[in-house]
Design an enzyme around this catalytic site. Structure first.
Site, mmCIF file in Angstrom:
data_model
loop_
_atom_site.group_PDB
_atom_site.id
_atom_site.type_symbol
_atom_site.label_atom_id
_atom_site.label_comp_id
_atom_site.label_asym_id
_atom_site.label_seq_id
_atom_site.Cartn_x
_atom_site.Cartn_y
_atom_site.Cartn_z
ATOM 1 N N ASP A 71 -1.062 4.733 -6.441
ATOM 2 C CA ASP A 71 0.350 4.486 -6.128
ATOM 3 C C ASP A 71 1.254 5.589 -6.656
ATOM 4 O O ASP A 71 2.340 5.823 -6.126
ATOM 5 C CB ASP A 71 0.790 3.132 -6.685
ATOM 6 C CG ASP A 71 0.136 2.019 -5.892
ATOM 7 O OD1 ASP A 71 -1.014 1.667 -6.196
ATOM 8 O OD2 ASP A 71 0.763 1.549 -4.929
ATOM 9 N N GLY A 81 0.863 -1.183 0.000
ATOM 10 C CA GLY A 81 0.000 0.000 0.000
ATOM 11 C C GLY A 81 0.896 1.227 0.000
ATOM 12 O O GLY A 81 1.855 1.306 0.802
ATOM 13 N N GLN A 128 -5.990 -8.689 -2.387
ATOM 14 C CA GLN A 128 -5.990 -7.641 -1.354
ATOM 15 C C GLN A 128 -7.415 -7.237 -0.993
ATOM 16 O O GLN A 128 -7.674 -6.796 0.124
ATOM 17 C CB GLN A 128 -5.218 -6.402 -1.842
ATOM 18 C CG GLN A 128 -3.709 -6.566 -1.924
ATOM 19 C CD GLN A 128 -3.257 -7.032 -3.292
ATOM 20 O OE1 GLN A 128 -4.003 -7.710 -3.995
ATOM 21 N NE2 GLN A 128 -2.047 -6.696 -3.669
HETATM 22 O O1 MRU Z 1 0.536 -4.222 -4.681
HETATM 23 P P1 MRU Z 1 -0.079 -3.444 -3.550
HETATM 24 O O2 MRU Z 1 -0.970 -4.245 -2.687
HETATM 25 O O3 MRU Z 1 0.965 -2.663 -2.784
HETATM 26 O O4 MRU Z 1 -0.989 -2.344 -4.290
HETATM 27 C C1 MRU Z 1 -1.658 -1.411 -3.501
HETATM 28 C C2 MRU Z 1 -2.576 -0.555 -4.259
HETATM 29 O O5 MRU Z 1 -2.656 -0.579 -5.463
HETATM 30 C C3 MRU Z 1 -3.366 0.448 -3.448
HETATM 31 O O6 MRU Z 1 -4.600 0.670 -4.036
HETATM 32 C C4 MRU Z 1 -2.590 1.758 -3.382
HETATM 33 O O7 MRU Z 1 -1.288 1.555 -2.933
HETATM 34 C C5 MRU Z 1 -3.255 2.757 -2.518
HETATM 35 S S1 MRU Z 1 -3.155 2.321 -0.808
HETATM 36 C C6 MRU Z 1 -3.860 3.564 0.114
#
Ligand code: MRU
Length: 336
Positions: free
Chosen positions: A233, A48, A192
């Site tokens: 991200d 995240g 997730q």
């Molecule tokens: O691969 P991840 O689980 O790190 O991806 C996370 C996401 O895409 C979230 O939507 C993003 O980081 C926003 S978290 C507030």
């Protein structure tokens, strides 16, 4: 406890909730070296964007501490920081968190740690501000009624230092009595949505259903969704927003259906050095995440995959970007 924190007793360590094991096991991982932290980041024990920002900053504090304890050379410290900064490429927050505290290295590990903990604190406050801003905006846009909200991936307390970004808005709406139901995309291939978002929603007592990612467009076209809320991200200067793979398809379907599509993220996720989403580096992950499920093969032996971890939702599909500072009404031509 917070998703990620620093244990100052003894030799010092980073502690984090191991998100690979949720929802069935809540285990705290103790991280004693930067290599262990990099592994935790790459295997998504901590994940995240905002949580990665805190991980980056705390990681530099850990490196600073170890370098004092073990008399590392400047070269070794530089290499450790560079490796940490590059552990995952798409979420700008990781590099941002590292860069925020690295200039403090000459002042010693205590100064670096103090600054890293302040970043975590500020992220928590930003969560609350985004929650309030996003909820107020949505209620004005959709009318003061109980909303049916679709979300993708996990943007809650596990991904941040407090309430979350998109999920923070949902929590705020929930507290005010304006959530009818959340439709949580399961978020293939690492789930997730079903493992983490559903768990957070059930703990918060918010009504939810999990849907396969492939059902999101159908839910929108069936009139089951009043608004879509996602996180990000990395956001380019023109509003193009990278987020978990599958976000783009949801955005296109939402636009077709005239359903507001909101990106909720802290200002630290905006990368104004990039003109558009074309410049965002997308992380590609292992074939086995797609060809295997819960450790078992679900594809012919030797099958290859197309497995980008993120996609870029073009600004033209985004209604607004909500940060702790303001609401950028992208669909009305407002600039970041
Ligand atoms: O691969 P991840 O689980 O790190 O991806 C996370 C996401 O895409 C979230 O939507 C993003 O980081 C926003 S978290 C507030």
């Amino acid at each position: 406890m917070r998703t990620i924190d620093f244990l100052q007793e003894g030799d010092g360590a980073i502690i984090l909730i191991d998100q690979r094991l949720l929802p069935h096991e809540k285990k705290v991982l103790t991280i004693r070296t930067h290599q262990e932290l990099i592994e935790a980041i790459q295997t998504l024990a901590v994940r995240g964007a905002p949580a990665l920002g805190v991980a980056g900053a705390l990681g530099v504090a850990l490196i600073a501490l170890r370098s004092e304890q073990k008399r590392w050379s400047k070269v070794k410290v530089g290499e450790a920081i560079a490796d940490l900064r590059a552990a995952r490429p798409t979420a700008v927050n990781l590099a941002w968190g590292v860069d925020q505290v690295t200039p403090l290295l000459p002042q010693g590990s205590a100064a670096v740690l103090k600054s890293a903990l302040a970043i975590s604190q500020a992220d928590g406050l930003a969560n609350r501000a985004m929650g309030k801003r996003g909820a107020a905006y949505l209620l004005e846009k959709c009318g003061r009624k109980k909303l049916r909200i679709l979300t993708h991936c996990n943007t809650g307390s596990l991904a941040t230092s407090d309430w979350g970004t998109a999920l923070g808005v949902i929590r705020e709406l929930g507290e005010q009595g304006y959530v009818q139901e959340v439709l949580a995309d399961e978020t293939r291939p690492l789930l997730q949505g079903s493992r983490l978002t559903a768990w957070e929603l059930s703990e918060a007592g918010i009504e939810y259903r999990i849907l396969p990612d492939g059902a999101a467009a159908s839910a929108l076209f069936s009139g089951l969704v009043d608004a879509v809320l996602i996180g990000a991200d990395r956001i380019a200067r023109n509003g193009d927003s990278a987020n978990k793979i599958g976000s783009l398809g949801v955005a296109i379907a939402a636009k077709e259906c005239g359903v507001p599509f909101l990106v909720v993220a802290p200002e630290s996720t905006i990368d104004r050095s990039l003109a558009s989403g074309e410049e965002i580096e997308i992380e590609f992950r292992a074939d086995s995440e797609v060809t295997h499920f819960a450790g078992k093969s679900v594809a012919p032996l030797g099958a290859r995959s197309y497995n980008p971890a993120f996609d870029v939702t073009l600004a033209r599909y985004i209604t607004a970007i909500v940060t702790e500072k303001c609401v950028y009404e992208i669909s009305k031509g407002e600039r970041l």
